[in-house]
Design a protein around this motif. Sequence first.
Motif, mmCIF file in Angstrom:
data_model
loop_
_atom_site.group_PDB
_atom_site.id
_atom_site.type_symbol
_atom_site.label_atom_id
_atom_site.label_comp_id
_atom_site.label_asym_id
_atom_site.label_seq_id
_atom_site.Cartn_x
_atom_site.Cartn_y
_atom_site.Cartn_z
ATOM 1 N N ARG A 66 1.601 9.254 49.217
ATOM 2 C CA ARG A 66 0.533 9.702 49.589
ATOM 3 C C ARG A 66 -0.319 10.578 48.497
ATOM 4 N N ASP A 67 0.581 11.216 47.694
ATOM 5 C CA ASP A 67 -0.030 12.040 46.303
ATOM 6 C C ASP A 67 -0.643 10.864 45.407
ATOM 7 N N ILE B 291 -2.234 8.042 46.308
ATOM 8 C CA ILE B 291 -3.083 7.674 47.084
ATOM 9 C C ILE B 291 -4.469 8.706 46.888
ATOM 10 N N ALA B 292 -4.077 9.966 46.988
ATOM 11 C CA ALA B 292 -5.180 11.144 47.020
ATOM 12 C C ALA B 292 -5.716 10.982 45.476
ATOM 13 N N ARG B 293 -4.835 11.174 44.427
ATOM 14 C CA ARG B 293 -5.051 10.998 42.835
ATOM 15 C C ARG B 293 -6.178 9.879 42.717
ATOM 16 N N THR B 294 -5.718 8.602 43.273
ATOM 17 C CA THR B 294 -6.574 7.563 42.936
ATOM 18 C C THR B 294 -7.848 7.697 43.449
ATOM 19 N N ARG B 295 -8.141 8.073 44.805
ATOM 20 C CA ARG B 295 -9.255 8.417 45.348
ATOM 21 C C ARG B 295 -10.038 9.480 44.723
ATOM 22 N N LYS B 296 -9.521 10.400 44.220
ATOM 23 C CA LYS B 296 -10.176 11.715 43.523
ATOM 24 C C LYS B 296 -10.629 11.391 42.191
ATOM 25 N N ASP C 110 -2.515 7.053 55.303
ATOM 26 C CA ASP C 110 -3.710 7.659 54.799
ATOM 27 C C ASP C 110 -4.907 6.310 54.888
#
Length: 492
Positions: free
Chosen positions: A176-177, A179-184, A209
């Motif tokens: 999840r971390d 995924i969040a970083r690649t989207r940010k 997610d």
Amino acid sequence: MGQGKLVGPFPSTPGRLAAGAIRQLENDWEQRYRRTVITSDTVATALVVASIGQFFGARDAANWHEKWGILAFGTELLVLGALAVSRAWAPAVLGQGAEEFRRLGRALFTATVVLALGGIALTSRNIKLWIFVAIPAIALVTMTMRYLLRLWLHKQRKYGRCLRPVLAAGSTATVRDLIARTRKFPHLGWRVEAVCTPDGLGLDGDRLDDVPVVGQLEDVANHVRRDGYSVVAVTADPHWSPDRLQRLAWNLEGSDAEMVVAPVLMEVAGPRLHVDGVLGIPLLRVSMPTFSGGRRVIKGAVDRMGAAVLLVLFAPVLVLVGFCVLVDSRGGALYRQRRVGKDGREFTIFKFRTMVTGAHGARAKLADRNEGAGLLFKLRNDPRVTRVGTVLRRYSLDELPQLLNVLTGSMSLVGPRPPLPEESAAYGPDIRRRLLVKPGLTGLWQISGRSDLPWEEAVRLDLRYVEDWSLALDTMILWKTLRAVLRGQGAY
């Protein structure tokens, strides 16, 4: 293509084959981009070399072939050869961070040294022209072209194009971390398209997610071979023992996928990480951060020379801004404040005054309206800020007098944000590592959102700079600061 035999126990279905074919087609952009970069470097080098050779060779036409033509052709071959040997065209670094420009600089430096040694061996009188004019000109043109190509690439990624499909495999929390970083940060070029977890389940059944969970950790290699992912990102999970990681690497052999393993030391990166084989065991060696030595001496010299040049260039702007501050409100043009620098030593920072006189004393009355993150005190609509001060803050013009601090050695052009004494007094042991280097006029915090950043993120960026500092990183930050200042994001 639909008749191809796929490796793995899962049946070959048209849907699976179509997905793999589509991903393979989408991944072709990497080779096209690499060819574009190689063509750009080749053309830029040829134009610079030809221009210099033609200009000076025209003045000595009788010896053009002997003295100028051979040197021009040799210089171009030498530069392009150095770029190839230094792996400056490796797909893994193109469009990514400071490493691309570090390799480009290393290649050009190598070409300069070889050219100088060749000139000495051949006793050529014209070699100085190619060393002190041609190579710097090639560096300027090629780095500019690389930056323009990177801007184009990042723009494409912003709209969901030119992204590398990633299969992430690890625990639910670590995936999840990721995924969040690649989207940010889409400009980094990763898009997590599938996930493998220990039990094959996500938080929402078969999704995590909004990313589909395609299987368990034992299934990673089969899914990669079948569906054509470019990157296998292995994140932390007790499942990943050394034997299982080695077996996964073996199973991925023959595929086009790159296996990336996230180490436990998540915030240490760049030139400090080295993989060594010791007693037949691959070990991740982490070198100590550099707080002194030759590179720091170079950084200090560049800081002072750069500050002196910028003070001369911005002298008319400094005079104009100072006059506007004086006319707009009562008080002096400059504001002096105590800040904490390297090793906890206090110094006086210089800024253009952006608030009314006595603003610091009125801070206590506004404490309940604080919008700053963590230990910072910030207000988007601070009543103490003057009309001119609002403009100065938006474009960071109030910070120009800090060039005096850089010139005198209490600050650097690039570094962590200089804290107030009351802020540093509340620092824990970890955050105090920010004080191991000089504070900077700009830094990672400046190009990443400034006052809009959460406190934890601002601290993480400062600590990352302290740990992973390099001359190439400084150059990249200075380059990006101009864009951040013009946009004015997070400045208030």
